[in-house]
Scaffold this active site. Structure first.
Site, short mmCIF file in Angstrom:
data_model
loop_
_atom_site.label_atom_id
_atom_site.label_comp_id
_atom_site.label_asym_id
_atom_site.label_seq_id
_atom_site.Cartn_x
_atom_site.Cartn_y
_atom_site.Cartn_z
N ARG A 1 10.12 -15.19 -4.25
CA ARG A 1 11.52 -14.75 -4.27
C ARG A 1 12.31 -15.62 -4.63
O ARG A 1 13.26 -15.03 -5.27
CB ARG A 1 11.76 -14.65 -2.52
CG ARG A 1 11.06 -13.31 -1.94
CD ARG A 1 11.14 -13.24 -0.50
NE ARG A 1 10.40 -12.03 0.12
CZ ARG A 1 10.10 -11.65 1.35
NH1 ARG A 1 10.28 -12.53 2.12
NH2 ARG A 1 9.27 -10.88 1.65
N GLN B 1 43.60 -7.32 -18.44
CA GLN B 1 42.90 -7.48 -17.22
C GLN B 1 41.84 -6.62 -16.59
O GLN B 1 41.00 -6.84 -15.91
CB GLN B 1 44.15 -7.73 -15.97
CG GLN B 1 45.16 -9.01 -16.27
CD GLN B 1 46.09 -9.01 -15.22
OE1 GLN B 1 46.25 -7.96 -14.37
NE2 GLN B 1 46.74 -10.20 -15.17
N GLY C 1 4.99 -0.64 2.54
CA GLY C 1 5.87 -1.59 1.59
C GLY C 1 6.34 -2.64 2.23
O GLY C 1 6.04 -3.68 2.16
N SER C 2 7.51 -2.28 2.90
CA SER C 2 8.22 -3.20 3.66
C SER C 2 7.43 -3.72 5.00
O SER C 2 7.57 -4.96 5.06
CB SER C 2 9.77 -2.54 4.04
OG SER C 2 10.64 -2.42 3.02
N GLU D 1 9.37 -7.77 -4.03
CA GLU D 1 8.99 -8.89 -3.27
C GLU D 1 9.96 -8.95 -2.20
O GLU D 1 10.71 -9.81 -1.54
CB GLU D 1 9.30 -10.17 -4.17
CG GLU D 1 8.13 -10.15 -5.28
CD GLU D 1 7.82 -11.49 -5.63
OE1 GLU D 1 7.91 -12.50 -5.05
OE2 GLU D 1 6.91 -11.61 -6.70
N GLU E 1 0.97 -1.12 -0.29
CA GLU E 1 -0.04 0.07 -0.01
C GLU E 1 0.91 1.35 -0.02
O GLU E 1 2.06 0.95 0.08
CB GLU E 1 -1.02 -0.12 1.23
CG GLU E 1 -1.91 -1.37 1.29
CD GLU E 1 -2.87 -1.19 2.09
OE1 GLU E 1 -2.98 -0.50 3.04
OE2 GLU E 1 -3.70 -2.17 2.28
N TRP F 1 1.49 -0.02 -6.52
CA TRP F 1 2.70 -0.76 -7.21
C TRP F 1 2.19 -2.36 -7.76
O TRP F 1 2.95 -3.13 -7.75
CB TRP F 1 4.13 -0.97 -6.56
CG TRP F 1 4.78 0.31 -6.21
CD1 TRP F 1 4.89 0.79 -5.06
CD2 TRP F 1 5.26 1.07 -7.24
NE1 TRP F 1 5.47 2.09 -5.08
CE2 TRP F 1 5.86 2.11 -6.42
CE3 TRP F 1 5.66 1.01 -8.53
CZ2 TRP F 1 6.53 3.27 -7.11
CZ3 TRP F 1 6.44 2.01 -9.19
CH2 TRP F 1 6.82 2.90 -8.43
N ILE F 2 1.04 -2.35 -8.20
CA ILE F 2 0.41 -3.65 -8.56
C ILE F 2 0.90 -3.95 -9.81
O ILE F 2 0.25 -3.50 -10.93
CB ILE F 2 -1.02 -3.60 -8.10
CG1 ILE F 2 -1.31 -3.37 -6.93
CG2 ILE F 2 -1.65 -5.21 -8.48
CD1 ILE F 2 -0.72 -4.20 -5.71
N1 CAA Z 1 6.09 -18.36 6.13
C1 CAA Z 1 4.93 -18.83 6.80
N2 CAA Z 1 4.74 -17.93 7.89
C2 CAA Z 1 5.33 -16.57 7.98
C3 CAA Z 1 6.44 -16.37 7.18
C4 CAA Z 1 6.71 -17.02 6.18
N3 CAA Z 1 7.79 -17.08 5.31
N4 CAA Z 1 7.07 -15.12 7.43
C5 CAA Z 1 6.42 -14.73 8.57
N5 CAA Z 1 5.16 -15.50 8.86
C6 CAA Z 1 4.43 -15.58 9.85
C7 CAA Z 1 4.92 -15.44 11.34
O1 CAA Z 1 5.48 -16.67 11.84
C8 CAA Z 1 3.80 -14.70 12.16
O2 CAA Z 1 3.09 -15.62 12.37
P1 CAA Z 1 2.46 -15.77 13.96
O3 CAA Z 1 1.47 -14.65 14.06
O4 CAA Z 1 1.78 -17.01 14.07
O5 CAA Z 1 3.66 -15.56 15.16
C9 CAA Z 1 3.27 -13.74 11.23
O6 CAA Z 1 3.70 -14.14 9.67
C10 CAA Z 1 3.88 -12.51 11.36
O7 CAA Z 1 5.23 -12.34 10.74
P2 CAA Z 1 6.34 -11.50 11.84
O8 CAA Z 1 5.86 -11.36 13.07
O9 CAA Z 1 7.62 -11.83 11.17
O10 CAA Z 1 5.63 -10.00 10.66
P3 CAA Z 1 6.52 -8.79 10.78
O11 CAA Z 1 5.24 -7.83 10.87
O12 CAA Z 1 7.62 -8.62 11.50
O13 CAA Z 1 7.03 -8.66 9.17
C11 CAA Z 1 8.37 -9.09 7.12
C12 CAA Z 1 7.86 -9.57 8.55
C13 CAA Z 1 9.11 -10.24 6.88
C14 CAA Z 1 9.23 -7.74 7.45
C15 CAA Z 1 7.18 -8.77 6.24
O14 CAA Z 1 6.60 -7.79 6.56
C16 CAA Z 1 7.84 -8.69 4.83
O15 CAA Z 1 8.15 -9.64 4.11
N6 CAA Z 1 8.06 -7.51 4.27
C17 CAA Z 1 8.25 -7.26 2.93
C18 CAA Z 1 6.88 -7.13 2.11
C19 CAA Z 1 7.20 -7.90 0.52
O16 CAA Z 1 8.24 -8.81 0.39
N7 CAA Z 1 6.06 -7.26 -0.40
C20 CAA Z 1 6.36 -7.71 -1.57
C21 CAA Z 1 5.16 -7.24 -2.10
S1 CAA Z 1 4.69 -8.22 -3.71
C22 CAA Z 1 5.47 -7.98 -5.17
O17 CAA Z 1 6.59 -7.16 -4.93
C23 CAA Z 1 5.00 -8.39 -6.22
C24 CAA Z 1 5.30 -7.76 -7.56
O18 CAA Z 1 4.52 -6.79 -8.01
C25 CAA Z 1 6.44 -7.77 -8.15
#
Ligand code: CAA
Length: 385
Positions: free
Chosen positions: A243, A279, A131-132, A363, A127, A156-157
């Protein structure tokens, strides 16, 4: 440990490489200058099964494993990064989520269309202010009789306004944080969904990205994927696979830049010799080749582990982090080998350089990958990995 790809996979790789060289690479520069969502070539990719590689055959997909998918995705990315992004998103996120969490009705309704490329799928997590910190999303899915009413804006969809299916993460319980997020499927022609103008981007121009706004968009109950509150964990799980796809895409872009630099250093002469004999050129080429190999090994290992049922949160982030940073290094070094011509739009290297940059952002940024790896180091301790 087995490093050879199977004969069958090598044959598929050759087929896809030929297809991409014949039908995608020749239009890449034009798509960069006059961006449009590349429907005709996406349709062809759909016919070849390339848009539903890991979706089971019973759901209309090719039923391949993750290792095959990353090998073939690298081939598409080497021809054009935009095609690879669209391919990676539609199959790695919405389809993967439907395969894992959809009921029979949902799978039958959407997967055959997505896997065949008749429809493209988009993934709506980010949103404008989240993002992160993806769990800070604000899009609301308010329960109403027969379903939910969605309100909010996604940013960014990839495929916004072009894709026919939107996998949307929204809050059903705003007080519950990440555990209050649910996943929904919204179709493009439903009332209450609108799209912003295509973002003006540094690269990957044909991977059209827009904002997506939901304004009192009614979503019937049967379009919720998984249970209420399970959406965030489902989304994170799908990003483990996504990823690996971005790692493969980064490899493809980097390989294209490296190959171009290798050819150029052989042809171009300075001070009486081909420049590869100096080189100043051969050392960067050696570094590029070494990092490319290391990135490919990490990517294929993550895929291999996923195919054996392991949770690959750490390995996927390692592959994505290293491969995307490698793509940045390789495209920059390749541009340098080309000298002034590398800076010219008459050669493809500056496009590879621009296209590669976002692989360190989408991602999950490189910084987010390090957070994920850092946390996982302690979780994996004692599990032998
Ligand atoms: N697999 C399964 N469960 C997972 C997981 C995984 N890889 N990662 C986290 N979880 C679960 C955790 O276990 C936790 O569960 P519980 O409530 O049972 O404990 C829950 O999810 C919440 O996890 P966190 O506490 O780790 O959450 P957080 O708020 O600290 O955030 C983060 C974690 C890794 C920073 C995450 O927010 C993140 O990955 N951010 C980046 C977002 C991203 O990658 N966006 C990409 C958008 S899509 C895109 O870009 C596509 C495109 O168009 C090209």
């Amino acid at each position: 440990m087995e490093f050879d790809l199977s004969e069958e996979l090598l044959a598929m790789q050759r087929t896809v490489r030929d297809f991409a060289a014949r039908e995608i690479a020749p239009i890449a520069a034009e798509l960069d200058r006059q961006p449009r969502f590349p429907w005709p070539t996406l349709r062809r990719m759909g016919e070849l099964g390339l848009l539903g590689l890991t979706t089971p055959e019973a759901d209309g997909g090719a039923g391949l494993d993750t290792l095959s998918a990353v090998v073939l995705l690298e081939e598409i990315a080497a021809a054009d990064a935009s095609h690879a992004t669209i391919m990676s998103v539609t199959s790695g996120l919405p389809q993967a989520l439907l395969v894992r969490h959809g009921d029979d009705e949902q799978r039958g309704r959407w997967l055959p269309r997505l896997a065949s490329g008749e429809w493209i799928g988009a993934f709506c997590l980010s949103e404008p202010h989240a993002g992160s910190d993806a769990a800070a999303l604000r899009t609301r899915a308010e329960p109403v009789p027969g379903g939910y009413r969605l309100n909010g804006t996604k940013a960014w969809i990839t495929g916004g306004g072009e894709a026919q299916l939107y996998l949307v993460l929204a809050l059903t319980d705003p007080a519950a944080g990440a555990r209050g997020v649910s996943a929904f499927v919204v179709e493009k022609d439903q009332d209450g969904i609108t799209f912003g103008a295509p973002e003006s981007k540094l690269g990957q121009h044909a991977a059209i990205a827009t904002s997506v706004t939901f304004d009192d968009c009614f979503v019937p109950l049967d379009q919720r994927l998984g249970g209420e509150g399970q959406g965030f964990v489902m989304a994170m799980g799908s990003l483990d696979g996504g990823r690996i796809g971005i790692a493969a895409q980064s490899l493809g872009i980097a390989r294209a830049a490296f190959t171009a630099a290798l050819d150029y250093a052989d042809e171009r002469e300075a001070f009486g010799s081909p420049v590869r004999e100096y080189q100043g050129v051969s050392f960067p080429l050696a570094d590029m080749a070494t990092r490319l190999d290391a990135a490919r090994l990490l990517t294929q290992r993550a895929a291999w582990l996923r195919d054996r049922g392991y949770r690959v949160t750490k390995e996927a982030s390692m592959a994505k982090l290293f491969a995307s940073e490698t793509a940045g290094f390789v495209t920059d070094a390749a541009l340098q080998v080309f000298g002034g011509y590398g800076y010219s739009r008459d050669y493809p290297v500056e496009r590879y350089y621009r296209d590669a940059r976002v692989t360190r952002i989408y991602e999950g940024t490189s910084e987010i990958q390090r957070i994920v790896i850092g946390r996982q180091l302690y979780r994996d301790r004692g599990r032998g990995r």
